[in-house]
Design a protein around this motif. Structure first.
Motif, PDB file in Angstrom:
ATOM      1  N   ASN A 193       0.826  -1.210   0.000  1.00 40.12           N
ATOM      2  CA  ASN A 193       0.000   0.000   0.000  1.00 40.12           C
ATOM      3  C   ASN A 193       0.858   1.258   0.000  1.00 40.12           C
ATOM      4  N   ILE A 194       1.924   1.238   0.780  1.00 40.55           N
ATOM      5  CA  ILE A 194       2.827   2.397   0.811  1.00 40.55           C
ATOM      6  C   ILE A 194       3.485   2.576  -0.550  1.00 40.55           C
ATOM      7  N   ARG A 195       3.902   1.471  -1.157  1.00 38.73           N
ATOM      8  CA  ARG A 195       4.498   1.542  -2.486  1.00 38.73           C
ATOM      9  C   ARG A 195       3.532   2.179  -3.484  1.00 38.73           C
ATOM     10  N   ASP A 196       2.287   1.720  -3.482  1.00 41.31           N
ATOM     11  CA  ASP A 196       1.300   2.249  -4.421  1.00 41.31           C
ATOM     12  C   ASP A 196       0.979   3.709  -4.123  1.00 41.31           C
ATOM     13  N   ALA A 197       0.871   4.049  -2.847  1.00 40.77           N
ATOM     14  CA  ALA A 197       0.553   5.430  -2.477  1.00 40.77           C
ATOM     15  C   ALA A 197       1.687   6.374  -2.855  1.00 40.77           C
ATOM     16  N   ALA A 198       2.907   5.893  -2.766  1.00 42.29           N
ATOM     17  CA  ALA A 198       4.057   6.727  -3.116  1.00 42.29           C
ATOM     18  C   ALA A 198       4.021   7.154  -4.575  1.00 42.29           C
ATOM     19  N   PHE A 199       3.381   6.327  -5.415  1.00 45.20           N
ATOM     20  CA  PHE A 199       3.291   6.636  -6.838  1.00 45.20           C
ATOM     21  C   PHE A 199       1.851   6.960  -7.249  1.00 45.20           C
ATOM     22  N   ASP A 200       1.073   7.446  -6.245  1.00 47.60           N
ATOM     23  CA  ASP A 200      -0.290   7.931  -6.497  1.00 47.60           C
ATOM     24  C   ASP A 200      -1.186   6.871  -7.120  1.00 47.60           C
ATOM     25  N   GLU A 201      -0.965   5.628  -6.760  1.00 46.63           N
ATOM     26  CA  GLU A 201      -1.798   4.545  -7.281  1.00 46.63           C
ATOM     27  C   GLU A 201      -2.730   3.986  -6.211  1.00 46.63           C
ATOM     28  N   CYS A 202      -2.752   4.599  -5.050  1.00 46.38           N
ATOM     29  CA  CYS A 202      -3.569   4.121  -3.946  1.00 46.38           C
ATOM     30  C   CYS A 202      -3.871   5.284  -3.014  1.00 46.38           C
ATOM     31  N   SER A 203      -5.106   5.408  -2.611  1.00 47.21           N
ATOM     32  CA  SER A 203      -5.488   6.507  -1.709  1.00 47.21           C
ATOM     33  C   SER A 203      -5.930   5.986  -0.346  1.00 47.21           C
ATOM     34  N   ALA A 204      -5.658   4.722  -0.103  1.00 49.79           N
ATOM     35  CA  ALA A 204      -6.152   4.093   1.123  1.00 49.79           C
ATOM     36  C   ALA A 204      -5.150   4.172   2.264  1.00 49.79           C
ATOM     37  N   THR A 205      -4.255   5.100   2.225  1.00 53.06           N
ATOM     38  CA  THR A 205      -3.285   5.257   3.303  1.00 53.06           C
ATOM     39  C   THR A 205      -3.047   6.735   3.536  1.00 53.06           C
ATOM     40  N   GLU A 206      -2.317   7.060   4.585  1.00 55.55           N
ATOM     41  CA  GLU A 206      -2.117   8.463   4.937  1.00 55.55           C
ATOM     42  C   GLU A 206      -1.316   9.184   3.859  1.00 55.55           C
ATOM     43  N   PRO A 207      -1.453  10.517   3.768  1.00 53.46           N
ATOM     44  CA  PRO A 207      -0.726  11.279   2.745  1.00 53.46           C
ATOM     45  C   PRO A 207       0.783  11.161   2.921  1.00 53.46           C
ATOM     46  N   ARG A 208       1.472  11.313   1.819  1.00 57.86           N
ATOM     47  CA  ARG A 208       2.929  11.270   1.875  1.00 57.86           C
ATOM     48  C   ARG A 208       3.457  12.447   2.679  1.00 57.86           C
ATOM     49  N   CYS A 209       4.634  12.289   3.251  1.00 55.18           N
ATOM     50  CA  CYS A 209       5.302  13.371   3.971  1.00 55.18           C
ATOM     51  C   CYS A 209       6.321  14.035   3.051  1.00 55.18           C
ATOM     52  N   GLU A 210       6.339  15.325   3.064  1.00 56.27           N
ATOM     53  CA  GLU A 210       7.286  16.070   2.247  1.00 56.27           C
ATOM     54  C   GLU A 210       8.562  16.319   3.047  1.00 56.27           C
ATOM     55  N   HIS A 211       9.690  15.983   2.452  1.00 58.06           N
ATOM     56  CA  HIS A 211      10.984  16.190   3.103  1.00 58.06           C
ATOM     57  C   HIS A 211      11.733  17.298   2.372  1.00 58.06           C
ATOM     58  N   ASP A 212      12.582  18.009   3.097  1.00 63.53           N
ATOM     59  CA  ASP A 212      13.360  19.067   2.458  1.00 63.53           C
ATOM     60  C   ASP A 212      14.430  18.461   1.559  1.00 63.53           C
ATOM     61  N   GLU A 213      15.029  19.294   0.718  1.00 64.44           N
ATOM     62  CA  GLU A 213      15.996  18.813  -0.268  1.00 64.44           C
ATOM     63  C   GLU A 213      17.186  18.131   0.404  1.00 64.44           C
ATOM     64  N   GLU A 214      17.644  18.683   1.507  1.00 58.91           N
ATOM     65  CA  GLU A 214      18.800  18.101   2.196  1.00 58.91           C
ATOM     66  C   GLU A 214      18.513  16.674   2.635  1.00 58.91           C
ATOM     67  N   SER A 215      17.311  16.431   3.141  1.00 59.49           N
ATOM     68  CA  SER A 215      16.955  15.079   3.575  1.00 59.49           C
ATOM     69  C   SER A 215      16.893  14.121   2.399  1.00 59.49           C
ATOM     70  N   MET A 216      16.306  14.576   1.280  1.00 50.31           N
ATOM     71  CA  MET A 216      16.198  13.716   0.108  1.00 50.31           C
ATOM     72  C   MET A 216      17.574  13.362  -0.444  1.00 50.31           C
ATOM     73  N   VAL A 217      18.499  14.313  -0.384  1.00 49.24           N
ATOM     74  CA  VAL A 217      19.872  14.053  -0.828  1.00 49.24           C
ATOM     75  C   VAL A 217      20.514  12.989   0.063  1.00 49.24           C
TER      76      VAL A 217
END
Length: 381
Positions: A193-217
């Motif tokens: 479910n998390i995998r699908d939600a991460a790519f907007d293929e599932c809405s049955a889980t909590e919204p994604r969390c936005e991380h700052d650029e430094e964290s993503m790096v």
């Protein structure tokens, strides 16, 4: 743009020039000069997008053929953060230790400290590098879905382990009761479910969390570090000592837990597809090449992450195991294979020679004191 040393075929001709004698009522992309098409291609995210774009027109295909190296370099620079280019090059080249041996660690150290794409002149190496980077970005997108990824995935793997009767993930034959099967499937379904939600293929889980650029790096670097560790393990198993400086690039426990959970949950999704007892499937997988699949690193995990759950038949899984065994054979018996094809995403000879020249220039600067921040010369190696 490409360097003078890079060979280029003759430039394709825009259709506008070919059809200048005919009246043109509209201006299409095919009327643009090749330099502009090159820039457009440089903004495409993957090799697949690049191939599809080029396949849409003979003119575009000609532009790609003429500019493929600079186009790939531009995409790579947009995909890999500049601060992570060093660990990417180090990861790409580490398996050369099993083939080149003498002096390779010196070269790798120099490359990691002074990363550059300038000396890589062949499209195949750049294509492999881009493929690895895109796979890592795919996994990072799933990994970063949680608010606190490191803690989340460590706890997720711990919860998965606790669901086994003895509180640990078994390595041998195992029997799973219906109650345990249900609890294990809950974890596997949560991951899917998390995998699908991460790519907007599932809405049955909590919204994604936005991380700052430094964290993503940092997440991207951690994923590269996990791949680097896996390749270092392969090198070490073949009897080559690993220098202490490379252990500075150690993957975090969160990323390691995330990858391990992907592998574990894949067994249960396969069992569900086959409608068979999870314990029997787990036992079969652990006795096949499936258990060795983790040695293939990101290439293995990306296959699982992209296709869970999958309608996989037993023959499909058997074919995957055979393919894994074939890949591993190149690693297990490197001296038996001398053809151009090499196991995993290694550098081809032409690219390695370019990096070797680059590293020698850098080492010369070290000896002459031109790289003072390191405080060491070639004697360090």
């Amino acid at each position: 743009m490409i360097s003078p040393n890079e060979q280029r075929t003759s430039f394709p001709t825009p259709r506008l020039v070919l059809e200048r004698q005919r009246e043109i009522s509209t201006v299409s992309m095919e009327s643009l000069p090749p330099e502009m098409i090159e820039m457009i291609m440089g903004y495409l995210p993957t090799k697949c997008d690049l191939r599809n774009f080029a396949a849409s027109s003979p003119y575009f295909a000609g532009v790609l053929k003429a500019y493929k190296v600079p186009i790939l370099k531009r995409i790579i620079k947009d995909t890999i953060h500049p601060s992570n280019m060093g660990i990417c090059l180090l990861t790409m080249g580490i398996l050369q230790v099993t083939r080149q041996k003498e002096g390779v660690w010196k070269c790798l150290y120099a490359i990691s400290r002074q990363p550059s794409l300038d000396t890589i002149r062949d499209a195949e190496t750049l294509g492999n590098m881009l493929e690895l980077a895109v796979h890592i970005q795919y996994l990072v997108k799933i990994y970063a879905y949680a608010k606190h990824p490191s803690t989340f995935w460590r706890h997720a793997l711990q919860r998965y382990s606790e669901r086994w009767p003895d509180g640990y993930i078994p390595l041998d034959a195992v029997s799973i009761c219906p109650w345990t099967k249900k609890r294990l499937h809950e974890v596997a379904q949560r991951l899917c479910n998390i995998r699908d939600a991460a790519f907007d293929e599932c809405s049955a889980t909590e919204p994604r969390c936005e991380h700052d650029e430094e964290s993503m790096v940092l997440f991207q670097r951690d994923m590269f570090a996990a791949e680097l560790k896996m390749r270092c393990d392969r090198v070490s198993e073949l009897g080559h000592p690993i220098p202490a400086w490379i252990f500075a690039e150690a993957p975090g426990e969160g990323v390691q837990s995330f990858l391990e959970l992907i592998w574990c949950c894949s067994v249960h999704t396969i069992a569900k597809c086959w409608n068979r007892n999870d314990g029997l499937v787990w036992t079969e997988m652990n006795r096949s090449s499936w258990a060795l699949g983790r040695a293939l690193g990101i290439r293995f995990y990306i296959s699982l992450a992209m296709h869970m759950p999958i309608r996989a038949g037993q023959n499909d899984i058997r074919d995957m195991c055979d393919a894994m065994q074939a890949f591993l054979t190149y690693y297990l018996y490197p001296d038996l294979y001398t053809e151009t094809y090499q196991w995993f995403l290694e550098f081809r000879s032409c690219a390695w020679e370019g990096l070797w020249e680059h590293s020698k220039q850098y080492l010369l600067l070290m000896d002459e004191g031109g790289v003072g921040e390191l405080g060491i010369g070639t004697d360090h190696f």
